[in-house]
Design a protein around this motif. Structure first.
Motif, PDB file in Angstrom:
ATOM      1  N   THR A  35       0.965  45.826  33.645  1.00 58.20           N
ATOM      2  CA  THR A  35       1.736  46.416  32.547  1.00 58.20           C
ATOM      3  C   THR A  35       2.224  45.346  31.586  1.00 58.20           C
ATOM      4  OG1 THR A  35       2.456  48.246  33.955  1.00 58.20           O
ATOM      5  CG2 THR A  35       3.745  47.814  31.972  1.00 58.20           C
ATOM      6  N   ALA A  36       2.762  44.253  32.138  1.00 55.65           N
ATOM      7  CA  ALA A  36       3.233  43.159  31.296  1.00 55.65           C
ATOM      8  C   ALA A  36       2.075  42.465  30.595  1.00 55.65           C
ATOM      9  CB  ALA A  36       4.022  42.156  32.145  1.00 55.65           C
ATOM     10  N   ALA A  37       0.929  42.299  31.294  1.00 51.59           N
ATOM     11  CA  ALA A  37      -0.244  41.667  30.686  1.00 51.59           C
ATOM     12  C   ALA A  37      -0.764  42.504  29.527  1.00 51.59           C
ATOM     13  CB  ALA A  37      -1.329  41.469  31.739  1.00 51.59           C
ATOM     14  N   THR A  38      -0.767  43.824  29.698  1.00 46.58           N
ATOM     15  CA  THR A  38      -1.214  44.718  28.628  1.00 46.58           C
ATOM     16  C   THR A  38      -0.306  44.586  27.404  1.00 46.58           C
ATOM     17  OG1 THR A  38      -2.082  46.284  30.251  1.00 46.58           O
ATOM     18  CG2 THR A  38      -1.702  47.106  28.031  1.00 46.58           C
ATOM     19  N   SER A  39       0.995  44.598  27.611  1.00 51.57           N
ATOM     20  CA  SER A  39       1.942  44.468  26.498  1.00 51.57           C
ATOM     21  C   SER A  39       1.770  43.132  25.789  1.00 51.57           C
ATOM     22  CB  SER A  39       3.372  44.609  27.014  1.00 51.57           C
ATOM     23  OG  SER A  39       3.591  45.896  27.566  1.00 51.57           O
ATOM     24  N   CYS A  40       1.549  42.062  26.559  1.00 55.09           N
ATOM     25  CA  CYS A  40       1.360  40.731  25.965  1.00 55.09           C
ATOM     26  C   CYS A  40       0.118  40.704  25.078  1.00 55.09           C
ATOM     27  CB  CYS A  40       1.256  39.691  27.071  1.00 55.09           C
ATOM     28  SG  CYS A  40       0.986  38.005  26.482  1.00 55.09           S
ATOM     29  N   CYS A  41      -0.989  41.274  25.566  1.00 53.07           N
ATOM     30  CA  CYS A  41      -2.230  41.280  24.782  1.00 53.07           C
ATOM     31  C   CYS A  41      -2.091  42.137  23.528  1.00 53.07           C
ATOM     32  CB  CYS A  41      -3.382  41.784  25.644  1.00 53.07           C
ATOM     33  SG  CYS A  41      -3.894  40.633  26.949  1.00 53.07           S
ATOM     34  N   LEU A  89      -5.638  51.978  33.007  1.00 53.15           N
ATOM     35  CA  LEU A  89      -5.587  50.925  31.991  1.00 53.15           C
ATOM     36  C   LEU A  89      -6.118  51.411  30.645  1.00 53.15           C
ATOM     37  CD1 LEU A  89      -5.119  48.004  31.106  1.00 53.15           C
ATOM     38  CD2 LEU A  89      -7.377  47.437  32.045  1.00 53.15           C
ATOM     39  N   GLY A  90      -7.217  52.172  30.645  1.00 61.56           N
ATOM     40  CA  GLY A  90      -7.788  52.642  29.386  1.00 61.56           C
ATOM     41  C   GLY A  90      -6.815  53.486  28.590  1.00 61.56           C
ATOM     42  N   ASP A  91      -6.181  54.450  29.258  1.00 60.56           N
ATOM     43  CA  ASP A  91      -5.213  55.311  28.568  1.00 60.56           C
ATOM     44  C   ASP A  91      -4.002  54.513  28.091  1.00 60.56           C
ATOM     45  OD1 ASP A  91      -6.798  57.546  28.972  1.00 60.56           O
ATOM     46  OD2 ASP A  91      -5.820  58.095  30.856  1.00 60.56           O
ATOM     47  N   GLU A  92      -3.563  53.552  28.902  1.00 58.76           N
ATOM     48  CA  GLU A  92      -2.409  52.741  28.528  1.00 58.76           C
ATOM     49  C   GLU A  92      -2.713  51.899  27.286  1.00 58.76           C
ATOM     50  OE1 GLU A  92       1.441  51.242  28.724  1.00 58.76           O
ATOM     51  OE2 GLU A  92       0.544  52.887  29.873  1.00 58.76           O
ATOM     52  N   LEU A  93      -3.909  51.331  27.237  1.00 58.28           N
ATOM     53  CA  LEU A  93      -4.293  50.528  26.074  1.00 58.28           C
ATOM     54  C   LEU A  93      -4.368  51.385  24.813  1.00 58.28           C
ATOM     55  CD1 LEU A  93      -7.016  48.100  27.476  1.00 58.28           C
ATOM     56  CD2 LEU A  93      -4.911  47.447  26.296  1.00 58.28           C
ATOM     57  N   LYS A  94      -4.972  52.558  24.919  1.00 57.42           N
ATOM     58  CA  LYS A  94      -5.084  53.435  23.753  1.00 57.42           C
ATOM     59  C   LYS A  94      -3.705  53.805  23.223  1.00 57.42           C
ATOM     60  CE  LYS A  94      -8.193  56.610  23.498  1.00 57.42           C
ATOM     61  NZ  LYS A  94      -9.071  57.771  23.731  1.00 57.42           N
ATOM     62  N   GLN A  95      -2.796  54.100  24.134  1.00 54.80           N
ATOM     63  CA  GLN A  95      -1.458  54.489  23.718  1.00 54.80           C
ATOM     64  C   GLN A  95      -0.739  53.341  23.009  1.00 54.80           C
ATOM     65  OE1 GLN A  95       0.930  56.109  26.876  1.00 54.80           O
ATOM     66  NE2 GLN A  95       2.807  56.118  25.675  1.00 54.80           N
ATOM     67  N   GLN A  96      -0.824  52.133  23.561  1.00 55.23           N
ATOM     68  CA  GLN A  96      -0.115  51.011  22.957  1.00 55.23           C
ATOM     69  C   GLN A  96      -0.778  50.535  21.668  1.00 55.23           C
ATOM     70  OE1 GLN A  96       1.445  47.831  25.279  1.00 55.23           O
ATOM     71  NE2 GLN A  96       1.494  49.004  27.190  1.00 55.23           N
ATOM     72  N   LEU A  97      -2.117  50.578  21.610  1.00 52.46           N
ATOM     73  CA  LEU A  97      -2.816  50.099  20.419  1.00 52.46           C
ATOM     74  C   LEU A  97      -2.684  51.056  19.234  1.00 52.46           C
ATOM     75  CD1 LEU A  97      -6.045  48.585  22.008  1.00 52.46           C
ATOM     76  CD2 LEU A  97      -4.250  47.341  20.789  1.00 52.46           C
ATOM     77  N   ARG A  98      -2.228  52.269  19.483  1.00 44.26           N
ATOM     78  CA  ARG A  98      -2.000  53.186  18.369  1.00 44.26           C
ATOM     79  C   ARG A  98      -0.895  52.671  17.447  1.00 44.26           C
ATOM     80  NH1 ARG A  98      -2.863  57.601  22.327  1.00 44.26           N
ATOM     81  NH2 ARG A  98      -4.920  58.479  21.913  1.00 44.26           N
ATOM     82  N   SER A  99      -0.073  51.762  17.939  1.00 49.04           N
ATOM     83  CA  SER A  99       0.932  51.144  17.072  1.00 49.04           C
ATOM     84  C   SER A  99       0.292  50.200  16.064  1.00 49.04           C
ATOM     85  CB  SER A  99       1.959  50.384  17.908  1.00 49.04           C
ATOM     86  OG  SER A  99       1.347  49.287  18.575  1.00 49.04           O
ATOM     87  N   VAL A 100      -0.960  49.783  16.347  1.00 49.85           N
ATOM     88  CA  VAL A 100      -1.704  48.911  15.436  1.00 49.85           C
ATOM     89  C   VAL A 100      -2.585  49.734  14.515  1.00 49.85           C
ATOM     90  CG1 VAL A 100      -3.279  46.935  15.280  1.00 49.85           C
ATOM     91  CG2 VAL A 100      -1.756  47.177  17.265  1.00 49.85           C
ATOM     92  N   TYR A 101      -3.234  50.749  15.087  1.00 48.22           N
ATOM     93  CA  TYR A 101      -4.169  51.579  14.327  1.00 48.22           C
ATOM     94  C   TYR A 101      -4.206  52.964  14.977  1.00 48.22           C
ATOM     95  CZ  TYR A 101      -8.178  52.492  11.332  1.00 48.22           C
ATOM     96  OH  TYR A 101      -9.008  52.996  10.373  1.00 48.22           O
ATOM     97  N   PRO A 102      -4.254  54.046  14.196  1.00 48.48           N
ATOM     98  CA  PRO A 102      -4.088  55.393  14.767  1.00 48.48           C
ATOM     99  C   PRO A 102      -5.240  55.876  15.634  1.00 48.48           C
ATOM    100  CG  PRO A 102      -4.568  55.514  12.420  1.00 48.48           C
ATOM    101  CD  PRO A 102      -4.315  54.072  12.719  1.00 48.48           C
TER     102      PRO A 102
END
Length: 506
Positions: A35-41, A89-102
């Motif tokens: 979780t922390a590694a995902t947030s860092c990336c 991990l895939g769903d978590e990345l999609k959710q967090q990366l939506r803050s960068v691009y929809p």
């Protein structure tokens, strides 16, 4: 700080002068919490996008939400994290990366180790390769951009598991001409031929019916299990202008009960191939404007134990006769001498073979100028030199008239990755590097990446299964096209320890 401001300002000025903009970002983290590694990336991705696209460039305008302008994230994660965390991990990345691009699509796999994006030693962790679509508002900004198309190819698409049942393979010479005719027909229809075996593989709709012009596919990035030969043949045939690059995932049965763990936009799979096909919606690119570099392959840590020898007779993947009757005996003597000289407990007795079109280096150098596949290296997995036959670890055919040289692991082999010299300082350029190695936990060895200030960012991973790569058909020359079905044509699978492949993205 002033130096950083100057470099950021210079990059902003360069991108402001262009009417289109692509952005590749690599990010990695070794945090023991996924979780922390995902947030860092994701924070690294956010910072890179913010630097490249200053506030006020309308990143979330309505026209950017179209499917042809999606962002893409290719992820590699080590199997040291809990299975439940990797599964989501895939769903978590999609959710967090939506803050960068929809609109973001995700694909990737589990690997032995990941490469740090700024150099140093490989290790456990998480690594992302993120593609951000252009966001410029100029009148020609829609003229050129890449669309990432996620896909999955599995057994339900007609894929056969050929590696599970074959060591040495050859065919009935009585039916050669008929089989050649059928193979040619299948090839032109976009199907494949693996050592003259019938293939019924069909690409899924997202790669066939939904792409109006296959010639526009410039780059195919994949993660797969070890049974990728037929899929690679189909991709070579259907997308002849594309660079192909893939990594074989780590086996994960003791992690989560899956044979492999392949992450895709539509779910998690335990076999097959996942990845992205990047479609260029712009005009035809000139060679000097190529956004996707050609694969650069090295086979480190191998020591030659024979001369370059002509293959006189072969069937399938088996060498039957070399140019001199004494060559096989000389090879046996060289192997014995090597084992006598290195009798330590860590001695590696495996045999490898490099297959080339030419005997001398000068002819190979001329071949490289036309970007032909000048050589491939395989492990020798069966047969006996004393009995006149050696089977190579490939599902492609050897060809009489080509040349072969035998190698063993060097006694002072190192696990260093040497990238091609480059003078670019473009922060949006990424070098994608995949490595093949022996089982990393057992060996306790890591790859080391020496970094120089003139290199861009690095993204990559290491697996025992190795990688695959392929150049556009237009870059392989007439001799390669003539050799359809041979080891020197089409995409190559490589699992030779110490081997690396690098593709530059810009």
């Amino acid at each position: 700080m002033n130096s950083l401001l100057r470099r950021t300002s210079a990059f902003a000025q360069r991108t402001a002068r262009t009417a289109h903009r692509r952005l590749w970002v690599s990010a990695s983290s070794t945090d023991p919490s996924l979780t922390a590694a995902t947030s860092c990336c994701v924070d690294t991705v956010c910072a890179a996008v913010a630097r490249a696209h200053p506030v006020g460039t309308a990143q979330t305008s309505g026209r950017l939400n179209d499917i042809s302008r999606r962002a893409a994230c290719f992820v590699l994660v080590s199997q040291t994290y809990p299975a439940a965390d990797i599964e989501r991990l895939g769903d978590e990345l999609k959710q967090q990366l939506r803050s960068v691009y929809p609109d973001v699509c995700v694909s990737g796999t589990v690997v032995d180790e990941v490469l740090p994006n700024s150099g140093g030693s490989s290790g456990n962790g998480l690594s992302l390769l993120y593609y951000h679509p252009e966001i410029d508002q100029g009148p020609s900004s829609l003229g050129r951009h890449l669309e990432p198309r996620p896909f999955y190819i599995g057994d339900e698409h007609g894929r056969q598991r050929l590696r599970e049942v074959a060591v040495g393979r050859w065919h009935n010479t009585v039916t050669d001409r008929f089989e050649d005719f059928k193979a040619s027909t299948r090839w032109h229809q976009g199907l494949s031929s693996v050592t003259r075996a019938t293939s019924h593989l069909k690409l899924p709709p997202e790669l066939s019916n939904e792409i109006d012009d296959p010639a526009k596919v410039r780059f195919v990035l994949t993660a797969s299990d070890k049974e990728s030969r037929q899929t690679l043949d189909a991709l070579d045939s259907h997308f002849p202008h594309a660079v192909k690059l893939g990594i074989v995932g780590s086996q994960t049965p003791f992690l989560n009960g899956r044979e492999y763990t392949l992450i895709n936009d539509s779910g998690v799979y335990d076999s097959g191939m996942v990845g992205f096909a990047f479609i260029d919606h712009g005009s035809q690119l000139q060679e000097s404007d190529r956004a996707i570099g050609l694969p650069y392959v090295t086979n480190n840590g191998l020591e030659a134990i024979s001369d370059v020898l002509r293959i006189e007779r072969c069937k399938g993947n088996v060498v039957l006769e070399l140019e001199s009757g004494d060559d096989m005996h000389s090879l046996i003597a060289a192997i014995r001498q090597r084992r006598v000289e290195d009798s330590s407990a860590r001695a590696d007795g495996r045999l490898f073979a490099k297959v080339t079109r030419f005997r001398d280096a000068s002819a190979a150098s001329e071949s490289r100028q036309s970007s032909e596949s000048e050589s491939v290296v395989f492990q020798v997995t069966g047969g006996s030199p004393a009995k006149g036959g050696l089977a190579l670890d490939t599902l492609r055919d050897l060809t009489a008239g080509h040349y072969i040289q035998f190698f063993m692991i060097s006694r002072d082999a190192t696990r260093s990755i040497n990238l091609e010299d480059t003078h670019s300082t473009d922060a949006s350029r990424v070098e994608v590097c995949f490595c093949a190695s022996d089982n990393m936990p057992a060996k306790g060895e890591s790859y080391f990446i020496p970094r120089q200030s003139n290199h861009g960012n690095l993204f990559g991973g290491i697996t025992e299964g190795g990688f695959s790569y392929g150049k556009p058909t237009a870059c392989t020359g007439a001799s390669a096209r003539k050799d359809n079905g041979s080891v020197l044509s089409g995409s190559v699978e490589c699992a030779v320890p110490g081997s690396t492949v690098v593709v530059k993205l810009k």
